[in-house]
Design a protein around this motif. Structure first.
Motif, PDB file in Angstrom:
ATOM      1  N   ARG A 115      62.910 -18.488  17.221  1.00  0.00           N
ATOM      2  CA  ARG A 115      64.281 -18.984  17.086  1.00  0.00           C
ATOM      3  C   ARG A 115      64.857 -18.548  15.744  1.00  0.00           C
ATOM      4  NH1 ARG A 115      67.526 -23.313  15.277  1.00  0.00           N
ATOM      5  NH2 ARG A 115      69.048 -24.037  16.845  1.00  0.00           N
ATOM      6  N   ARG A 116      66.034 -17.916  15.786  1.00  0.00           N
ATOM      7  CA  ARG A 116      66.759 -17.500  14.576  1.00  0.00           C
ATOM      8  C   ARG A 116      68.131 -18.158  14.600  1.00  0.00           C
ATOM      9  NH1 ARG A 116      64.446 -12.669  16.488  1.00  0.00           N
ATOM     10  NH2 ARG A 116      62.895 -11.741  15.079  1.00  0.00           N
ATOM     11  N   ALA A 117      68.510 -18.743  13.456  1.00  0.00           N
ATOM     12  CA  ALA A 117      69.794 -19.442  13.403  1.00  0.00           C
ATOM     13  C   ALA A 117      70.404 -19.327  12.008  1.00  0.00           C
ATOM     14  CB  ALA A 117      69.608 -20.914  13.781  1.00  0.00           C
ATOM     15  N   ASN A 118      71.714 -19.352  11.942  1.00  0.00           N
ATOM     16  CA  ASN A 118      72.414 -19.443  10.656  1.00  0.00           C
ATOM     17  C   ASN A 118      73.578 -20.416  10.803  1.00  0.00           C
ATOM     18  OD1 ASN A 118      75.106 -17.862  11.048  1.00  0.00           O
ATOM     19  ND2 ASN A 118      73.515 -16.489  11.894  1.00  0.00           N
ATOM     20  N   THR A 119      73.838 -21.157   9.722  1.00  0.00           N
ATOM     21  CA  THR A 119      74.903 -22.159   9.699  1.00  0.00           C
ATOM     22  C   THR A 119      75.930 -21.772   8.647  1.00  0.00           C
ATOM     23  OG1 THR A 119      73.306 -23.871  10.350  1.00  0.00           O
ATOM     24  CG2 THR A 119      75.414 -24.612   9.432  1.00  0.00           C
ATOM     25  N   ASP A 141      74.221 -22.048  -1.757  1.00  0.00           N
ATOM     26  CA  ASP A 141      75.328 -22.743  -2.419  1.00  0.00           C
ATOM     27  C   ASP A 141      76.297 -21.682  -2.928  1.00  0.00           C
ATOM     28  OD1 ASP A 141      77.036 -24.452  -3.652  1.00  0.00           O
ATOM     29  OD2 ASP A 141      75.638 -25.066  -5.242  1.00  0.00           O
ATOM     30  N   ASN A 142      77.471 -21.602  -2.286  1.00  0.00           N
ATOM     31  CA  ASN A 142      78.454 -20.555  -2.614  1.00  0.00           C
ATOM     32  C   ASN A 142      77.860 -19.164  -2.466  1.00  0.00           C
ATOM     33  OD1 ASN A 142      80.541 -22.376  -3.211  1.00  0.00           O
ATOM     34  ND2 ASN A 142      79.701 -22.716  -5.270  1.00  0.00           N
ATOM     35  N   GLY A 143      77.050 -19.009  -1.431  1.00  0.00           N
ATOM     36  CA  GLY A 143      76.447 -17.724  -1.136  1.00  0.00           C
ATOM     37  C   GLY A 143      75.209 -17.418  -1.937  1.00  0.00           C
ATOM     38  N   GLY A 167      83.606 -19.671   6.828  1.00  0.00           N
ATOM     39  CA  GLY A 167      82.652 -18.597   7.065  1.00  0.00           C
ATOM     40  C   GLY A 167      81.614 -18.462   5.984  1.00  0.00           C
ATOM     41  N   ASN A 168      81.587 -19.347   4.994  1.00  0.00           N
ATOM     42  CA  ASN A 168      80.589 -19.271   3.931  1.00  0.00           C
ATOM     43  C   ASN A 168      79.223 -19.679   4.456  1.00  0.00           C
ATOM     44  OD1 ASN A 168      82.117 -21.819   4.078  1.00  0.00           O
ATOM     45  ND2 ASN A 168      80.553 -22.552   2.629  1.00  0.00           N
ATOM     46  N   LEU A 169      78.185 -18.937   4.074  1.00  0.00           N
ATOM     47  CA  LEU A 169      76.824 -19.165   4.549  1.00  0.00           C
ATOM     48  C   LEU A 169      76.242 -20.417   3.906  1.00  0.00           C
ATOM     49  CD1 LEU A 169      74.575 -18.033   6.341  1.00  0.00           C
ATOM     50  CD2 LEU A 169      73.754 -16.722   4.354  1.00  0.00           C
ATOM     51  N   ILE A 170      75.703 -21.310   4.725  1.00  0.00           N
ATOM     52  CA  ILE A 170      75.123 -22.564   4.231  1.00  0.00           C
ATOM     53  C   ILE A 170      73.612 -22.587   4.414  1.00  0.00           C
ATOM     54  CG2 ILE A 170      75.073 -25.078   4.568  1.00  0.00           C
ATOM     55  CD1 ILE A 170      77.991 -24.941   5.351  1.00  0.00           C
ATOM     56  N   ASN A 171      73.134 -22.055   5.557  1.00  0.00           N
ATOM     57  CA  ASN A 171      71.698 -22.155   5.836  1.00  0.00           C
ATOM     58  C   ASN A 171      71.289 -21.068   6.818  1.00  0.00           C
ATOM     59  OD1 ASN A 171      69.579 -23.419   7.969  1.00  0.00           O
ATOM     60  ND2 ASN A 171      69.097 -24.143   5.904  1.00  0.00           N
ATOM     61  N   THR A 172      70.057 -20.559   6.645  1.00  0.00           N
ATOM     62  CA  THR A 172      69.424 -19.681   7.650  1.00  0.00           C
ATOM     63  C   THR A 172      68.065 -20.272   8.005  1.00  0.00           C
ATOM     64  OG1 THR A 172      68.368 -18.270   5.972  1.00  0.00           O
ATOM     65  CG2 THR A 172      70.569 -17.613   6.762  1.00  0.00           C
ATOM     66  N   SER A 173      67.679 -20.079   9.258  1.00  0.00           N
ATOM     67  CA  SER A 173      66.414 -20.643   9.738  1.00  0.00           C
ATOM     68  C   SER A 173      65.743 -19.669  10.679  1.00  0.00           C
ATOM     69  CB  SER A 173      66.670 -21.976  10.448  1.00  0.00           C
ATOM     70  OG  SER A 173      65.493 -22.464  11.040  1.00  0.00           O
ATOM     71  N   ASN A 174      64.448 -19.448  10.453  1.00  0.00           N
ATOM     72  CA  ASN A 174      63.633 -18.627  11.348  1.00  0.00           C
ATOM     73  C   ASN A 174      62.357 -19.406  11.659  1.00  0.00           C
ATOM     74  OD1 ASN A 174      65.062 -15.881  11.378  1.00  0.00           O
ATOM     75  ND2 ASN A 174      64.909 -16.316   9.194  1.00  0.00           N
ATOM     76  N   ARG A 175      62.069 -19.534  12.944  1.00  0.00           N
ATOM     77  CA  ARG A 175      60.886 -20.293  13.343  1.00  0.00           C
ATOM     78  C   ARG A 175      60.168 -19.581  14.486  1.00  0.00           C
ATOM     79  NH1 ARG A 175      61.865 -25.792  16.302  1.00  0.00           N
ATOM     80  NH2 ARG A 175      62.155 -24.295  18.014  1.00  0.00           N
ATOM     81  N   LYS A 176      58.833 -19.468  14.341  1.00  0.00           N
ATOM     82  CA  LYS A 176      58.002 -18.874  15.385  1.00  0.00           C
ATOM     83  C   LYS A 176      56.926 -19.876  15.768  1.00  0.00           C
ATOM     84  CE  LYS A 176      55.077 -14.920  16.553  1.00  0.00           C
ATOM     85  NZ  LYS A 176      54.441 -13.672  16.074  1.00  0.00           N
ATOM     86  N   LEU A 177      56.822 -20.138  17.076  1.00  0.00           N
ATOM     87  CA  LEU A 177      55.848 -21.102  17.580  1.00  0.00           C
ATOM     88  C   LEU A 177      55.012 -20.418  18.654  1.00  0.00           C
ATOM     89  CD1 LEU A 177      54.967 -24.121  17.509  1.00  0.00           C
ATOM     90  CD2 LEU A 177      56.589 -24.530  19.362  1.00  0.00           C
TER      91      LEU A 177
END
Length: 584
Positions: free
Chosen positions: A424-428, A494-496, A433-443
């Motif tokens: 699962r790959r996700a970005n918030t 935080d602010n990119g 449109g400013n980037l707040i969070n990215t997440s990568n998870r492998k199960l």
């Protein structure tokens, strides 16, 4: 005032007439050749319109009969006795003919043989069973049993295949007293030829528990039993489906189903092979009855001492559920079913099955969340791959020790292996449109399960009616060994600018075992004609272990050897239940 009185009088007359539109008709049946009254003859009235049985009675020792509360109308009047030729005539019942003329019947021994053969004795009533002689009803060549039933008075078959007998829906169709590849009423009537049937018997079948205890539980079902001719107790039928289509952006779609069943006497054999990638992951419930087995069904004793059957469904033994409507699934299903009965005392069933699934699914998700004045937008992609297979075997053996004692043994063994990967790959981002969070998870998960079960059911009937004893014992064991690898990387901004990073690389090793033993003893004692006393006692023992150990990956050793105490446990469970019961 006079108008109201006249209206009231008219209503009284109409009410009297409506209540008076029935008659009690009576008469005598006599053997005129020997000048004797006929005892135990069946006198029946059938509707002329649809041949539904309206009412019937038996003659007493003086040959008399009485049919109470017969509505006025036109009927088919029948008198039947095994030793005499059938008497049939059209009769209209009205207020003038309560007392019927004497019915003279002739012994079959006095009739010419040719006349007896031509008569064919098409319908007779024996106890609570209506019996039709199949050859007395003409059908077209190669007709099936469904066409035969449509010719029989009192039986209707609608365009959907629903069967009604004597105005009630038929829930079971038996062949020589046995289920014919499951309990679907349409199974036998659509697959057996009409010329293979000797007799069609219609009756109310009591539940197995009521037949055993002799206590009517009100669970009877309208049933048809097809009695086959001795030289016709064999046959086969099957089903072949094949479909396919060419695709541009995905793999070509295909689906093939091969199913075959045969029977000879009490022996039945079925097999099936299903392959495809369209989402079909097994037999439909109708085909499961016909070509598979009821091996997915479990049984347990109820508080009333009866048996309850329930399906374990697609996630049996804790297997993860897969929604085949999402993604793509490639499957192979194969199975056999064999059953036989010897000397009407021993019955054996076995059903091995194999199932393999390869499941691939890609998801795109967009989620918008508002927190106060802030707006968060998440875009995520999830890639899932599941590769699994299982072997399932169910067997049962039932023996009728004597007229009062039966024993049934049931065994089951299921083996499962599953390998799954999920990425699962996700970005918030914020509202601008400013980037707040990215997440990568492998199960990644590897799982092996073994499920074993066995039951023994002993039933005893005493000489005294409705005095019974039954003992049911069951044992179930479920083992589960699982390895679960989790790798995740969560980055906050935080602010990119990256500000916080959290990483996990863990191995979770899980071992579970559950063992359950239960037994129930039930004794019934009749108190009088209408009431019985039931005494029962149930014992259940449940033992379980759940060992879960979690390790973190060590960069120093290159192994998963750093213990995580907060995610590690070792549980032992012991539960015992004593449950007495008294019912009247």
């Amino acid at each position: 005032m006079l108008k109201k009185l006249s209206l009231a009088l008219l209503l009284l007359i109409l009410s009297y007439c409506s209540f008076a539109q029935t008659n009690t008709i009576s008469g005598v049946v006599k053997d005129t050749t020997e000048n004797k009254f006929v005892h135990n003859a069946v006198v029946a009235l059938l509707s002329q319109q649809d041949s539904i049985l309206i009412t019937f009675a038996r003659t007493n020792a003086q040959g008399t009969y009485s049919l109470a509360s017969v509505p006025h109308g036109k009927y088919i009047f029948m008198v039947m006795h095994p030793s005499f030729a059938d008497y049939v005539e059209d009769k209209e019942i009205d207020a003038t003919n309560s007392s019927q003329p004497m019915i003279a019947v002739t012994p079959k021994s006095k009739l010419l043989e040719a006349i007896i053969i031509q008569s064919g004795n098409p319908i007779r009533i024996k106890g609570d069973t209506t019996i039709y002689t199949a050859d007395s009803f003409k059908v077209s060549a190669n007709a099936n049993v469904e066409e035969l039933l449509k010719k029989m008075p009192g039986i209707q078959v609608d365009k959907n295949g629903t069967i009604k007998a004597m105005g009630e829906t038929v829930e079971k169709v038996l062949v020589d007293g046995e289920e014919f590849f499951g309990d679907d009423p349409g199974m036998a009537v659509k697959n057996l030829r009409a010329d293979a049937v000797k007799e069609v018997q219609v009756f109310q079948k009591k539940s197995d528990q009521a037949e055993f205890t002799g206590i009517d539980d009100g669970q009877s079902k309208q049933t048809i039993n097809l009695k086959l001719k001795e030289d016709k107790k064999k046959g086969y039928f099957g089903k072949i489906d094949a479909a396919g289509g060419l695709q541009n952006d995905i793999a070509d779609r295909y689906n093939t189903n091969f199913m075959f069943s045969s029977f000879k006497g009490k022996r039945k054999f079925s097999s099936f092979l299903l392959t495809g990638n369209t989402g079909q992951d097994g037999l439909s419930w109708q085909d499961m009855e016909r070509y598979g087995s009821t091996g997915e069904m479990s049984m347990e004793m109820t508080d009333e001492g009866g048996m309850m059957f329930f399906s374990r469904g697609g996630d049996s033994d804790g297997e993860p559920y897969i929604n085949t409507r999402d993604g793509y699934i490639k499957n192979i299903n194969a199975g056999l079913q064999y059953s036989n009965k010897w000397n009407d005392t021993k019955t054996f069933n076995i059903s091995p099955k194999f199932n393999s699934q390869l499941y691939d699914n890609n998801k795109l998700n967009f989620t918008q969340t508002r927190i106060g004045d802030s707006l968060l937008n998440e875009n995520a992609t999830t890639n899932s791959l599941v590769d699994r297979y299982n072997f399932k075997t169910n067997a049962s053996y039932e023996i009728k020790i004597d007229s009062n004692n039966t024993l049934k043994l049931t065994l089951g063994a299921n083996i499962y292996h599953t390998e799954s990967d999920e990425l699962r790959r996700a970005n918030t981002t914020g509202a601008k449109g400013n980037l707040i969070n990215t997440s990568n998870r492998k199960l990644a998960t590897t799982s092996d399960r073994e499920a074993l079960n066995g039951t023994a059911l002993f039933k005893h009937k005493f000489k005294k009616a409705r005095r019974t004893l039954s003992l049911n014992a069951s044992w179930n064991m479920l083992n589960n060994d699982m390895e679960n690898y989790l790798q995740s990387d969560n980055q906050s901004f935080d602010n990119g600018v990256p500000v916080l990073n959290q990483q996990q690389n863990q191995l979770r090793d899980i071992e579970k075992q559950t063992t359950v033993f239960s037994s129930k003893l039930v004794y019934t004692e009749p108190l009088n004609k209408d009431f019985s006393l039931e005494l029962g006692h149930e014992v259940s023992l449940n033992n379980g272990t759940n060992n879960q150990v979690t390790y973190t990956y060590s960069n120093t050793t290159g192994k998963y050897d750093v213990l995580v105490d907060s995610l590690t446990n070792n549980f032992d469970q012991r539960i015992s239940i004593q449950k007495p019961s008294v019912k009247a």
